[in-house]
Design an enzyme around this catalytic site. Structure first.
Site, PDB file in Angstrom:
ATOM      1  N   SER A   1       0.822  -1.212   0.000  1.00  0.00           N
ATOM      2  CA  SER A   1       0.000   0.000   0.000  1.00  0.00           C
ATOM      3  C   SER A   1       0.857   1.263   0.000  1.00  0.00           C
ATOM      4  O   SER A   1       2.001   1.265   0.452  1.00  0.00           O
ATOM      5  CB  SER A   1      -0.898   0.026   1.233  1.00  0.00           C
ATOM      6  OG  SER A   1      -1.784  -1.064   1.223  1.00  0.00           O
TER       7      SER A   1
HETATM    8  N1  SAH Z   1      -1.801  -4.569   3.766  1.00  0.00           N
HETATM    9  C1  SAH Z   1      -0.969  -4.824   2.628  1.00  0.00           C
HETATM   10  C2  SAH Z   1      -1.681  -4.502   1.316  1.00  0.00           C
HETATM   11  C3  SAH Z   1      -1.655  -5.706   0.454  1.00  0.00           C
HETATM   12  S1  SAH Z   1      -2.643  -5.680  -0.983  1.00  0.00           S
HETATM   13  C4  SAH Z   1       0.358  -4.096   2.726  1.00  0.00           C
HETATM   14  O1  SAH Z   1       0.535  -3.292   3.660  1.00  0.00           O
HETATM   15  O2  SAH Z   1       1.230  -4.345   1.918  1.00  0.00           O
HETATM   16  C5  SAH Z   1      -4.023  -6.642  -0.460  1.00  0.00           C
HETATM   17  C6  SAH Z   1      -3.787  -8.074  -0.120  1.00  0.00           C
HETATM   18  O3  SAH Z   1      -5.073  -8.657   0.151  1.00  0.00           O
HETATM   19  C7  SAH Z   1      -3.164  -8.938  -1.217  1.00  0.00           C
HETATM   20  O4  SAH Z   1      -2.004  -9.532  -0.732  1.00  0.00           O
HETATM   21  C8  SAH Z   1      -4.244  -9.988  -1.509  1.00  0.00           C
HETATM   22  O5  SAH Z   1      -3.719 -11.274  -1.809  1.00  0.00           O
HETATM   23  C9  SAH Z   1      -5.017 -10.011  -0.208  1.00  0.00           C
HETATM   24  N2  SAH Z   1      -6.379 -10.532  -0.309  1.00  0.00           N
HETATM   25  C10 SAH Z   1      -7.282 -10.411  -1.325  1.00  0.00           C
HETATM   26  N3  SAH Z   1      -8.429 -11.043  -1.016  1.00  0.00           N
HETATM   27  C11 SAH Z   1      -8.267 -11.582   0.231  1.00  0.00           C
HETATM   28  C12 SAH Z   1      -9.097 -12.360   1.097  1.00  0.00           C
HETATM   29  N4  SAH Z   1     -10.337 -12.728   0.781  1.00  0.00           N
HETATM   30  N5  SAH Z   1      -8.591 -12.725   2.289  1.00  0.00           N
HETATM   31  C13 SAH Z   1      -7.334 -12.373   2.667  1.00  0.00           C
HETATM   32  N6  SAH Z   1      -6.507 -11.660   1.888  1.00  0.00           N
HETATM   33  C14 SAH Z   1      -6.959 -11.253   0.688  1.00  0.00           C
END
Ligand code: SAH
Length: 181
Positions: A30
């Site tokens: 993010s």
């Molecule tokens: N919080 C993270 C942002 C990652 S992007 C950071 O600080 O880097 C969002 C993430 O959500 C991705 O890794 C994706 O695989 C995950 N994601 C998508 N759908 C999901 C679900 N149903 N349950 C858990 N994770 C999920």
């Protein structure tokens, strides 16, 4: 927060730019501004003691929360990302962050209730069933929408349901169902 520790090797030099960058499995780390904004909303009012994050990704947002909140739980659907984030948390000495591979739509039932649930991927509709895993007065902060338009929303659980606040437009990868091992 040393963001370079959460970046993929090809992007380390850009770690301190205020932008999202690609990580493994087509996901993103993010943008720092968004992490700061969501964290600010989380800390309004009483400081939460127990928080659940949906979408561990790189682990960056969870690590920021780990500095501020007693107990952080984080669920990621892609097992390779969970394992990578867990190695980072251990290496950095966090003892208050627990993560697991699972479907965020299910929350983390055995650890509920939480003071806050933060979702860092966008469902198309608000998953109201997750309110069951919140304490009364607890908050759920999440982006909602599709590729074209998403809004950051805060829901506060009340006696007779919830209150909703809109916090502006954002862009996140989608919250998808099912687990990838
Ligand atoms: N919080 C993270 C942002 C990652 S992007 C950071 O600080 O880097 C969002 C993430 O959500 C991705 O890794 C994706 O695989 C995950 N994601 C998508 N759908 C999901 C679900 N149903 N349950 C858990 N994770 C999920």
């Amino acid at each position: 927060m040393p963001r370079h520790l959460f970046m993929d090797s090809g992007f380390v030099d850009f770690a301190y730019q205020d932008k999202a960058f690609p990580i493994a499995a087509g996901q993103t780390i993010s943008q720092p501004w968004v992490v700061a904004r969501m964290t600010e909303v989380i800390l309004q009012g009483d400081v939460p003691e127990k928080i659940l994050e949906l979408g561990t990704g790189s682990g960056y947002q969870a690590a920021v929360l780990g500095q501020l909140i007693d107990q952080v739980f984080s669920v990621e659907r892609i097992d390779a990302l969970t394992k990578q984030a867990r190695r980072r948390f251990i290496k950095m000495g966090y003892r208050n962050i627990r993560c697991k591979t699972g479907d965020g739509f299910e929350g983390w039932v055995s650890e509920a209730p939480f003071d806050v649930i933060i979702c860092t991927a966008a469902p198309e509709k608000i998953p109201y069933s997750l309110l069951d895993q919140l304490n009364l007065g607890g908050k759920m902060i999440l982006p909602v929408g599709d590729k074209e338009k998403q809004e950051l929303i805060a829901l506060i659980k009340t006696d007779d349901g919830f209150k909703q606040e809109k916090l502006g437009e954002v862009y996140f990868v989608p919250l998808l169902e099912g687990v990838v091992r």
